[in-house]
Design an enzyme around this catalytic site. Structure first.
Site, PDB file in Angstrom:
ATOM      1  N   TYR A  69      63.858  13.671 -29.167  1.00  0.00           N
ATOM      2  CA  TYR A  69      63.421  12.455 -28.464  1.00  0.00           C
ATOM      3  C   TYR A  69      62.831  12.827 -27.110  1.00  0.00           C
ATOM      4  O   TYR A  69      63.322  13.731 -26.426  1.00  0.00           O
ATOM      5  CB  TYR A  69      64.608  11.520 -28.204  1.00  0.00           C
ATOM      6  CG  TYR A  69      65.116  10.692 -29.373  1.00  0.00           C
ATOM      7  CD1 TYR A  69      64.439  10.613 -30.582  1.00  0.00           C
ATOM      8  CD2 TYR A  69      66.299   9.956 -29.237  1.00  0.00           C
ATOM      9  CE1 TYR A  69      64.931   9.834 -31.626  1.00  0.00           C
ATOM     10  CE2 TYR A  69      66.795   9.172 -30.272  1.00  0.00           C
ATOM     11  CZ  TYR A  69      66.117   9.109 -31.468  1.00  0.00           C
ATOM     12  OH  TYR A  69      66.610   8.345 -32.484  1.00  0.00           O
ATOM     13  N   GLU A  82      73.843  -0.727 -36.424  1.00  0.00           N
ATOM     14  CA  GLU A  82      73.697   0.678 -36.834  1.00  0.00           C
ATOM     15  C   GLU A  82      74.461   0.792 -38.157  1.00  0.00           C
ATOM     16  O   GLU A  82      75.516   0.186 -38.324  1.00  0.00           O
ATOM     17  CB  GLU A  82      74.310   1.564 -35.749  1.00  0.00           C
ATOM     18  CG  GLU A  82      74.203   3.057 -35.994  1.00  0.00           C
ATOM     19  CD  GLU A  82      74.631   3.865 -34.752  1.00  0.00           C
ATOM     20  OE1 GLU A  82      74.224   3.510 -33.615  1.00  0.00           O
ATOM     21  OE2 GLU A  82      75.379   4.831 -34.931  1.00  0.00           O
ATOM     22  N   TYR A  98      75.607   5.748 -22.226  1.00  0.00           N
ATOM     23  CA  TYR A  98      75.227   6.508 -23.426  1.00  0.00           C
ATOM     24  C   TYR A  98      74.425   7.762 -23.040  1.00  0.00           C
ATOM     25  O   TYR A  98      74.605   8.834 -23.625  1.00  0.00           O
ATOM     26  CB  TYR A  98      74.423   5.638 -24.396  1.00  0.00           C
ATOM     27  CG  TYR A  98      73.879   6.429 -25.569  1.00  0.00           C
ATOM     28  CD1 TYR A  98      74.750   7.018 -26.491  1.00  0.00           C
ATOM     29  CD2 TYR A  98      72.509   6.625 -25.740  1.00  0.00           C
ATOM     30  CE1 TYR A  98      74.265   7.778 -27.552  1.00  0.00           C
ATOM     31  CE2 TYR A  98      72.028   7.364 -26.813  1.00  0.00           C
ATOM     32  CZ  TYR A  98      72.899   7.937 -27.713  1.00  0.00           C
ATOM     33  OH  TYR A  98      72.411   8.678 -28.762  1.00  0.00           O
ATOM     34  N   ARG A 127      70.114  13.635 -38.876  1.00  0.00           N
ATOM     35  CA  ARG A 127      70.121  12.308 -39.519  1.00  0.00           C
ATOM     36  C   ARG A 127      71.110  12.232 -40.677  1.00  0.00           C
ATOM     37  O   ARG A 127      71.595  11.151 -41.014  1.00  0.00           O
ATOM     38  CB  ARG A 127      68.725  11.967 -40.037  1.00  0.00           C
ATOM     39  CG  ARG A 127      67.683  11.847 -38.954  1.00  0.00           C
ATOM     40  CD  ARG A 127      67.865  10.605 -38.115  1.00  0.00           C
ATOM     41  NE  ARG A 127      66.931  10.581 -36.983  1.00  0.00           N
ATOM     42  CZ  ARG A 127      67.068   9.763 -35.952  1.00  0.00           C
ATOM     43  NH1 ARG A 127      68.075   8.902 -35.882  1.00  0.00           N
ATOM     44  NH2 ARG A 127      66.200   9.813 -34.968  1.00  0.00           N
ATOM     45  N   ARG A 159      77.342  15.999 -23.951  1.00  0.00           N
ATOM     46  CA  ARG A 159      77.366  16.539 -25.308  1.00  0.00           C
ATOM     47  C   ARG A 159      76.312  17.643 -25.465  1.00  0.00           C
ATOM     48  O   ARG A 159      76.588  18.699 -26.061  1.00  0.00           O
ATOM     49  CB  ARG A 159      77.118  15.404 -26.308  1.00  0.00           C
ATOM     50  CG  ARG A 159      77.030  15.886 -27.752  1.00  0.00           C
ATOM     51  CD  ARG A 159      76.924  14.730 -28.734  1.00  0.00           C
ATOM     52  NE  ARG A 159      75.762  13.861 -28.511  1.00  0.00           N
ATOM     53  CZ  ARG A 159      75.428  12.859 -29.319  1.00  0.00           C
ATOM     54  NH1 ARG A 159      76.160  12.574 -30.388  1.00  0.00           N
ATOM     55  NH2 ARG A 159      74.360  12.109 -29.056  1.00  0.00           N
TER      56      ARG A 159
END
Ligand code: 3EB
Length: 329
Positions: free
Chosen positions: A205, A322, A142, A218, A149
């Site tokens: 983050y 999720e 991930y 979000r 990305r």
């Protein structure tokens, strides 16, 4: 805010049983879940290789405005209606040096493609990554995906001002050869990025979560809809309730409630609510948790809320579910 169109002539989403009957003319794309999901043979159908744990037989149908045009651009397949575009890319990782390079190539291709189309605004992206939790430390897959990305977004942000972060979901495909499937929705109209005070923006983050932060917002408010990103049991930037699926479920729903409130404030319209006109999708790590999750969702949100649960790995090891949503707004 521009006037928002009634749902009938904007983008809209529903869960439906497709069978093999022809798709109606106004379908932009239909996502069919699992190996056994039935679908007509139509270039607007794409298969998501995650098995349903609730809502088996339902497909996710996105409808747009009128007649659809179908096209390809390199590895990209797309459907457009003049106002919206649905696209997808399937990449085998074998042709790349690592998942970071595969993710960078796919995202760069996607973002550069949109810079050349009238559908300038990428609203919502789903990424399905084989073995998302494999690897240790910064080599965890991930984190490698996020790195590639982020490089693609950085390259595009450097040359194209005004491109932000779309709403997103990134989950693991538990089985199969290593591949990366990316699906997205874009529009001519800009969306408005929504964040919540309960959670740090993912693109901020701290370093401990990997060499590059996740590139998503979000939620995205677009004409007629709030597109809620995959949301997990994260408060601030920390995972909470490790090992407790039901506690994670309620924390996640609290995060979504906070997002809906923020969206209402940003839009200066009544706060959108989860209702039978919304769609809810749960990605669930352990199939055995499906029954209690359905029971808790029914108790908290009512039994009429359209729901699909898919078996998937979640991007942090300790996260057990999720949840994403589409809410009329
Ligand atoms: C999180 O909030 C949980 O990397 O695209 C949710 C939605 C998550 C999208 C992504 C990750 C992504 O960090 C994980």
């Amino acid at each position: 805010m521009p006037p928002h169109p009634s749902q009938a002539d904007g983008l809209r989403a529903s869960y439906a049983t497709l069978g093999t009957a022809p798709l109606s003319e106004d379908v932009l794309a239909a996502a069919v879940f699992g190996a056994k999901g039935m679908a007509p043979s139509d270039p607007r159908c794409l298969r998501i290789e995650l098995e349903p744990l609730a809502g088996a037989g339902l497909s996710e149908v996105w409808q747009g405005d009128g007649r659809m045009r179908i096209g390809t651009a390199g590895p990209i397949r797309y459907v457009e209606d003049g106002r919206h575009l649905a696209g997808w890319i399937d990449l085998e990782e074998a042709g790349f040096h690592g998942l970071d390079e595969a993710a960078e190539a796919a995202y760069l291709g996607l973002l550069q493609f949109h810079a050349t189309t009238p559908y300038r605004h990428v609203w919502r992206i789903w990424s399905f990554v084989t073995g998302i939790n494999e690897g240790v430390g910064d080599d965890e897959r991930y984190k490698q995906f996020c790195l590639g990305r982020a490089r693609a977004f950085a390259a595009v942000h450097a040359t194209l001002p005004g491109i932000g972060y779309p709403a997103a979901t990134a989950v693991g495909k538990p089985t199969g050869p290593r591949s990366l499937q990316i699906c997205w929705l874009a529009g001519r109209d800009p969306g408005v990025e929504i964040e919540t005070p309960r959670q740090l923006a993912a693109y901020r983050y701290p370093r401990r979560y990997g060499p590059a932060a996740p590139s998503f917002s979000r939620a995205m408010l677009v004409p007629g809809l709030l597109l809620v990103s995959g949301t997990a049991s994260i408060v601030g930037h920390e995972s909470v309730h490790p090992g407790d699926t039901i506690a994670q479920l309620h924390e996640t729903l609290d995060n979504i409630d906070a997002l809906l409130k923020s969206a209402g404030e940003v839009a200066a319209r009544p706060v959108p609510r989860l209702s039978p006109e919304s769609l809810l999708k749960v990605y669930l790590r352990h199939a055995a948790d499906a029954a209690p999750v359905v029971q808790q969702l029914h108790a908290r949100l009512g039994e009429q809320l359209p729901l699909v649960i898919l078996a998937a790995d979640i991007c942090r090891d300790e996260l057990l579910l999720e949840i994403e949503a589409v809410v009329p707004a």
